[in-house]
Design a protein around this motif. Structure first.
Motif, PDB file in Angstrom:
ATOM      1  N   VAL A  50      47.058  61.049  41.421  1.00 39.27           N
ATOM      2  CA  VAL A  50      46.630  61.873  40.689  1.00 39.27           C
ATOM      3  C   VAL A  50      46.506  61.287  39.269  1.00 39.27           C
ATOM      4  N   ASP A  51      45.656  61.403  38.323  1.00 36.95           N
ATOM      5  CA  ASP A  51      45.463  61.089  36.954  1.00 36.95           C
ATOM      6  C   ASP A  51      46.247  62.137  36.062  1.00 36.95           C
ATOM      7  N   THR A  52      47.048  61.777  35.479  1.00 38.21           N
ATOM      8  CA  THR A  52      47.756  62.923  34.492  1.00 38.21           C
ATOM      9  C   THR A  52      47.865  62.400  33.197  1.00 38.21           C
ATOM     10  N   PRO A  53      48.074  63.249  32.498  1.00 32.09           N
ATOM     11  CA  PRO A  53      48.425  62.958  30.940  1.00 32.09           C
ATOM     12  C   PRO A  53      49.265  61.650  30.532  1.00 32.09           C
ATOM     13  N   TYR A  54      50.040  61.500  31.518  1.00 40.75           N
ATOM     14  CA  TYR A  54      51.115  60.396  31.478  1.00 40.75           C
ATOM     15  C   TYR A  54      50.742  59.260  32.153  1.00 40.75           C
ATOM     16  N   GLY A  55      49.852  59.045  32.759  1.00 40.93           N
ATOM     17  CA  GLY A  55      49.331  57.799  33.302  1.00 40.93           C
ATOM     18  C   GLY A  55      48.883  58.260  34.647  1.00 40.93           C
ATOM     19  N   VAL A  56      48.381  57.138  35.686  1.00 37.61           N
ATOM     20  CA  VAL A  56      47.951  57.213  36.991  1.00 37.61           C
ATOM     21  C   VAL A  56      49.273  57.302  38.077  1.00 37.61           C
ATOM     22  N   ARG A  57      49.779  58.539  38.561  1.00 42.98           N
ATOM     23  CA  ARG A  57      50.814  58.595  39.168  1.00 42.98           C
ATOM     24  C   ARG A  57      50.489  58.565  40.791  1.00 42.98           C
ATOM     25  N   LEU A  58      51.342  57.944  41.616  1.00 51.29           N
ATOM     26  CA  LEU A  58      51.211  57.376  42.838  1.00 51.29           C
ATOM     27  C   LEU A  58      52.120  57.973  43.875  1.00 51.29           C
ATOM     28  N   LEU A  59      51.887  58.497  44.734  1.00 48.96           N
ATOM     29  CA  LEU A  59      53.081  58.864  45.800  1.00 48.96           C
ATOM     30  C   LEU A  59      52.667  58.240  47.102  1.00 48.96           C
ATOM     31  N   THR A 114      61.458  59.252  53.347  1.00 48.91           N
ATOM     32  CA  THR A 114      61.436  58.057  52.298  1.00 48.91           C
ATOM     33  C   THR A 114      60.147  58.608  51.569  1.00 48.91           C
ATOM     34  N   ALA A 115      60.238  58.146  50.355  1.00 58.13           N
ATOM     35  CA  ALA A 115      59.279  58.228  49.228  1.00 58.13           C
ATOM     36  C   ALA A 115      59.164  57.182  48.054  1.00 58.13           C
ATOM     37  N   LEU A 116      58.162  56.852  47.867  1.00 58.29           N
ATOM     38  CA  LEU A 116      58.159  56.038  46.471  1.00 58.29           C
ATOM     39  C   LEU A 116      57.059  56.647  45.557  1.00 58.29           C
ATOM     40  N   LEU A 117      57.520  56.918  44.127  1.00 55.40           N
ATOM     41  CA  LEU A 117      56.554  57.403  43.270  1.00 55.40           C
ATOM     42  C   LEU A 117      56.317  56.014  42.157  1.00 55.40           C
ATOM     43  N   ALA A 118      55.212  55.782  41.617  1.00 58.58           N
ATOM     44  CA  ALA A 118      54.777  55.049  40.822  1.00 58.58           C
ATOM     45  C   ALA A 118      54.109  55.601  39.665  1.00 58.58           C
ATOM     46  N   GLU A 119      54.095  55.119  38.710  1.00 61.84           N
ATOM     47  CA  GLU A 119      53.163  55.516  37.270  1.00 61.84           C
ATOM     48  C   GLU A 119      52.733  54.204  36.729  1.00 61.84           C
ATOM     49  N   ILE A 151      54.177  48.939  35.431  1.00 64.04           N
ATOM     50  CA  ILE A 151      54.248  49.935  36.307  1.00 64.04           C
ATOM     51  C   ILE A 151      55.638  50.383  36.729  1.00 64.04           C
ATOM     52  N   ASP A 152      55.890  51.714  36.392  1.00 58.74           N
ATOM     53  CA  ASP A 152      57.178  52.449  36.721  1.00 58.74           C
ATOM     54  C   ASP A 152      57.524  52.892  38.116  1.00 58.74           C
ATOM     55  N   ILE A 153      58.352  52.563  38.738  1.00 63.52           N
ATOM     56  CA  ILE A 153      58.669  52.826  40.163  1.00 63.52           C
ATOM     57  C   ILE A 153      59.901  53.394  40.496  1.00 63.52           C
ATOM     58  N   LEU A 154      59.810  54.808  41.239  1.00 65.73           N
ATOM     59  CA  LEU A 154      61.168  55.295  41.551  1.00 65.73           C
ATOM     60  C   LEU A 154      61.190  55.390  42.847  1.00 65.73           C
TER      61      LEU A 154
END
Length: 363
Positions: free
Chosen positions: A162-171, A232-237, A245-248
């Motif tokens: 999704v494209d958000t006000p905080y950047g493109v976020r991936l799951l 399991t999940a990986l979130l990226a921004e 790139i920020d990764i959780l």
């Protein structure tokens, strides 16, 4: 490119038609042998095999017509060879043709049911894994999905961008288990991400909302076995200004970053708890930042790719494979990955597969 279902190998046009015509070929071969050989060899007794074979691939009417042709051939052969035991063979042809017609009818009913199930599965897949735009600003993205259960065409792997006000976020993530329970759990996580990614400034809060949604789903639909259901999940921004790139990472396989044939595994410095297990492991989430320059290729994937096996049991060498890839658009990278996975495993993929390929372009 989104691929659904188990990878399939295309049949050659001529070979497909030969298979379809094999009952006719079998009829001609048996009739020719019965005519050209002595009556004692009794090849004519094999004629009931032709309508039996036709039932596996033909509709009811053509199957009955082929049985009628075999019946006429048997009567004709009896005129040439009077001592063939015609009536026994004729009775066999009639009995097998009736049974074959019924079998063909049942097969067609099951094929129609399977077709309807696949339509429903495709609709469910569009809900859980909606088609992604190929570009979000200067971020180019492509997706790949393959379900291990060919009949279901959907499994427990999931992704979203999704494209958000905080950047493109991936799951991207993987629910433990297969079938409809895993699909439901994946849908709950993806739907929660679609809302939280827009509403939460910090990715840690997004992860907490995903964990809460997963836990609520598991409480409403508890797993059938003794094992706890988790994901399991990986979130990226990727911020709109790029360059990082920020990764959780919640227990998911680490992404691979390719920069001019230099491969980097983006390992988390501090692991975060798996989804729906934060209550047991603690909800301490950590975000890691990595450089992400224009032209870099990022591959996010589920464990079905790294654990794909060859016939000798060796795992697919994903890191070595990624290192050999030239600078290429994400679509071409996933096309090559799909092709090489099918070739390496000989089409026998035992787990669901999902992947996202991401490239940062010049602004």
């Amino acid at each position: 490119m989104i691929e659904s279902g188990r990878p399939w190998l295309r049949r050659r046009y001529g070979r497909g038609w030969f298979v379809r015509l094999s009952p006719v070929v079998l009829t001609v071969v048996i009739a020719s042998l019965a005519y050209a050989t002595p009556p004692e060899m009794a090849f004519s007794r094999l004629l009931p095999a032709a309508p039996a074979l036709a039932a596996a691939m033909w509709p009811v009417l053509p199957t009955v017509l082929l049985g009628t042709v075999c019946l006429c051939l048997m009567v004709g052969l009896s005129l040439v060879f009077p001592d063939l035991g015609t009536w026994w063979t004729v009775g066999g042809i009639v009995a097998v043709t009736v049974a074959a017609a019924y079998g063909s009818h049942v097969r067609l009913q099951r094929e129609r049911t399977l077709f309807q199930v696949r339509l429903v599965a495709d609709a469910a897949q569009q809900v859980v894994l909606s088609p992604l735009p190929r570009r979000f600003g200067n971020v180019e993205i492509e997706s790949l999905y393959l379900a291990a259960a060919a009949e279901a065409r959907i499994g427990g792997d999931f992704y979203e961008v999704v494209d958000t006000p905080y950047g493109v976020r991936l799951l991207i993530g993987d629910v433990r288990g297969k079938g409809l329970p895993a699909v439901g759990a994946a849908a709950a996580i993806v739907n929660a991400f679609r809302e939280a990614a827009y509403g939460e400034r910090e990715m840690v809060e997004v992860a907490r909302r995903l964990d809460a949604s997963s836990a609520r789903y598991n409480a409403a639909f508890p797993p059938e076995g003794p094992m706890e259901r988790f994901a399991t999940a990986l979130l990226a921004e990727i911020p709109h200004e790029g360059q990082r790139i920020d990764i959780l990472n919640c227990g998911h396989p680490p992404p691979l970053l390719l920069n001019r044939h230099r491969l980097r595994v983006l390992e988390a410095a501090t692991p975060s708890p798996l989804l729906s297990l934060a209550e047991l492991m603690g909800d301490h989430y950590a975000v890691d930042s990595f450089d992400f320059a224009p032209g870099d290729l990022l591959l996010l994937y589920t464990d079905g790719i790294a654990e794909a096996r060859a016939r000798d049991g060796e795992f697919f060498p994903l890191g070595a494979w990624m290192r050999l890839q030239p600078p290429t658009p994400p679509r071409e990278l996933l096309t090559a990955l799909h092709r090489d996975l099918v070739r390496y495993s000989r089409g026998r993929l035992d787990d669901d597969i999902a992947a996202l390929a991401v490239r940062l372009c010049e602004p």
